[in-house]
Design a protein around this motif. Structure first.
Motif, PDB file in Angstrom:
ATOM      1  N   ARG A   1       9.664  -5.491  -6.627  1.00 34.35           N
ATOM      2  CA  ARG A   1      11.102  -4.771  -7.317  1.00 34.35           C
ATOM      3  C   ARG A   1       9.941  -3.740  -8.274  1.00 34.35           C
ATOM      4  NH1 ARG A   1      14.595  -7.600 -11.544  1.00 34.35           N
ATOM      5  NH2 ARG A   1      16.040  -5.818 -11.837  1.00 34.35           N
ATOM      6  N   GLY A   2       9.372  -3.600  -8.770  1.00 30.11           N
ATOM      7  CA  GLY A   2       8.209  -2.989  -9.689  1.00 30.11           C
ATOM      8  C   GLY A   2       8.545  -1.452  -8.688  1.00 30.11           C
ATOM      9  N   GLY A   3       8.166  -1.583  -7.571  1.00 31.89           N
ATOM     10  CA  GLY A   3       8.065  -0.651  -7.597  1.00 31.89           C
ATOM     11  C   GLY A   3       5.906   0.245  -6.668  1.00 31.89           C
ATOM     12  N   PRO A   4       6.214   1.634  -6.222  1.00 33.41           N
ATOM     13  CA  PRO A   4       4.462   1.507  -6.312  1.00 33.41           C
ATOM     14  C   PRO A   4       3.609   2.289  -7.649  1.00 33.41           C
ATOM     15  CG  PRO A   4       6.262   3.878  -5.874  1.00 33.41           C
ATOM     16  CD  PRO A   4       7.326   2.154  -6.124  1.00 33.41           C
ATOM     17  N   ASP A   5       4.258   2.162  -8.503  1.00 31.60           N
ATOM     18  CA  ASP A   5       3.993   2.453  -9.657  1.00 31.60           C
ATOM     19  C   ASP A   5       2.775   1.625  -9.963  1.00 31.60           C
ATOM     20  OD1 ASP A   5       4.687   5.159  -9.672  1.00 31.60           O
ATOM     21  OD2 ASP A   5       6.246   3.917 -11.769  1.00 31.60           O
ATOM     22  N   ILE A   6       3.079   0.246  -9.870  1.00 31.06           N
ATOM     23  CA  ILE A   6       2.171  -1.813 -10.093  1.00 31.06           C
ATOM     24  C   ILE A   6       1.346  -0.854  -9.276  1.00 31.06           C
ATOM     25  CG2 ILE A   6       2.355  -3.835 -10.448  1.00 31.06           C
ATOM     26  CD1 ILE A   6       5.198  -3.302 -11.575  1.00 31.06           C
ATOM     27  N   LEU A   7       1.331  -0.578  -8.153  1.00 27.58           N
ATOM     28  CA  LEU A   7       0.581  -0.851  -7.235  1.00 27.58           C
ATOM     29  C   LEU A   7      -0.997   0.243  -7.186  1.00 27.58           C
ATOM     30  CD1 LEU A   7      -1.030  -2.177  -4.501  1.00 27.58           C
ATOM     31  CD2 LEU A   7       0.830  -0.454  -2.911  1.00 27.58           C
ATOM     32  N   ALA A   8       0.039   1.452  -7.144  1.00 28.11           N
ATOM     33  CA  ALA A   8      -1.063   2.416  -8.064  1.00 28.11           C
ATOM     34  C   ALA A   8      -2.415   2.001  -9.293  1.00 28.11           C
ATOM     35  CB  ALA A   8      -0.302   3.568  -8.211  1.00 28.11           C
ATOM     36  N   GLU A   9      -1.859   1.833 -10.163  1.00 28.67           N
ATOM     37  CA  GLU A   9      -2.298   1.022 -11.484  1.00 28.67           C
ATOM     38  C   GLU A   9      -3.697   0.224 -10.787  1.00 28.67           C
ATOM     39  OE1 GLU A   9      -1.491   0.372 -15.413  1.00 28.67           O
ATOM     40  OE2 GLU A   9       0.019   1.939 -15.280  1.00 28.67           O
ATOM     41  N   CYS A  10      -2.924  -0.623 -10.025  1.00 25.16           N
ATOM     42  CA  CYS A  10      -3.471  -1.913  -9.156  1.00 25.16           C
ATOM     43  C   CYS A  10      -4.966  -1.122  -8.803  1.00 25.16           C
ATOM     44  CB  CYS A  10      -2.972  -2.988  -8.629  1.00 25.16           C
ATOM     45  SG  CYS A  10      -2.261  -4.021 -10.013  1.00 25.16           S
ATOM     46  N   ARG A  11      -4.344  -0.410  -8.047  1.00 24.23           N
ATOM     47  CA  ARG A  11      -6.072   0.445  -6.884  1.00 24.23           C
ATOM     48  C   ARG A  11      -6.668   1.081  -8.202  1.00 24.23           C
ATOM     49  NH1 ARG A  11      -1.767   1.817  -2.382  1.00 24.23           N
ATOM     50  NH2 ARG A  11      -2.057   0.206  -0.853  1.00 24.23           N
ATOM     51  N   ALA A  12      -6.253   1.006  -9.028  1.00 20.80           N
ATOM     52  CA  ALA A  12      -7.097   2.620 -10.495  1.00 20.80           C
ATOM     53  C   ALA A  12      -7.933   1.067 -10.830  1.00 20.80           C
ATOM     54  CB  ALA A  12      -6.441   3.355 -10.950  1.00 20.80           C
TER      55      ALA A  12
END
Length: 180
Positions: free
Chosen positions: A40-51
């Motif tokens: 639901r939160g989308g790719p921005d959450i995953l991008a920050e988690c990857r960082a």
């Protein structure tokens, strides 16, 4: 003292400053609450988690730890990810479950947030008995919130009636009574 609320519903729909994610140590999404928040939160959450994984959390987030990211497309402002312990009938991991709640509240406070929504951490795939998890969560949140006066709303968002009833019983058993 923060107001405590119980809601039967979907944590990804909560309009609060912080949604707590019952994450896995990889921070890269998974099933249950973690998967729902990432979807639901989308790719921005995953991008920050990857960082985060590329930086100080290269080995993953430790059990009981907490770290904040954007909330992406969620109605919240931030997601605080915490890794709950897997239930063990032979080892008492209650302190780790308490750490999840304590550290998530501290991360919420550090963000300057005033409201936070928690799921029933570790009660899904990690098989923690919901009645026990509810007692630990409620006791820890009530104890920790006393030292964090800026947080004025703590909401437990429970997916089913059994979990709701367990958390309601946990609140009724303590010195704090729902509705006070």
């Amino acid at each position: 003292m923060a107001r405590i609320e119980l809601v039967l519903g979907d944590i990804t729909e909560q309009r609060v400053d912080v949604v707590v994610n019952a994450a896995n140590s990889s921070l890269l999404g998974g099933g249950g609450v973690d998967g729902a928040i990432h979807r639901r939160g989308g790719p921005d959450i995953l991008a920050e988690c990857r960082a985060l994984r590329a930086g100080q959390y290269g080995g993953g987030l430790e059990t009981g730890g907490a770290v904040a990211t954007t909330a992406g497309r969620l109605p919240a402002k931030w997601v605080v990810h915490t890794v709950g312990p897997v239930w063990s009938p032979t080892e008492d991991r209650s302190a780790l479950l308490a750490d999840c709640h304590r550290n998530a509240l501290r991360a919420t406070d550090e963000l300057g947030a005033r409201s936070v929504a928690f799921p029933a951490i570790s009660t899904g795939a990690y098989r923690w008995p919901v009645e026990s998890a509810a007692r630990i969560a409620v006791d820890t949140v009530l104890d920790t919130a006393n030292g964090l006066p800026a947080i004025d709303l703590i909401r437990f968002v429970l997916f089913d009636q059994r979990a709701y009833d367990a958390f309601a019983a946990g609140l009724d058993a303590g010195p704090y009574r729902l509705g006070n």
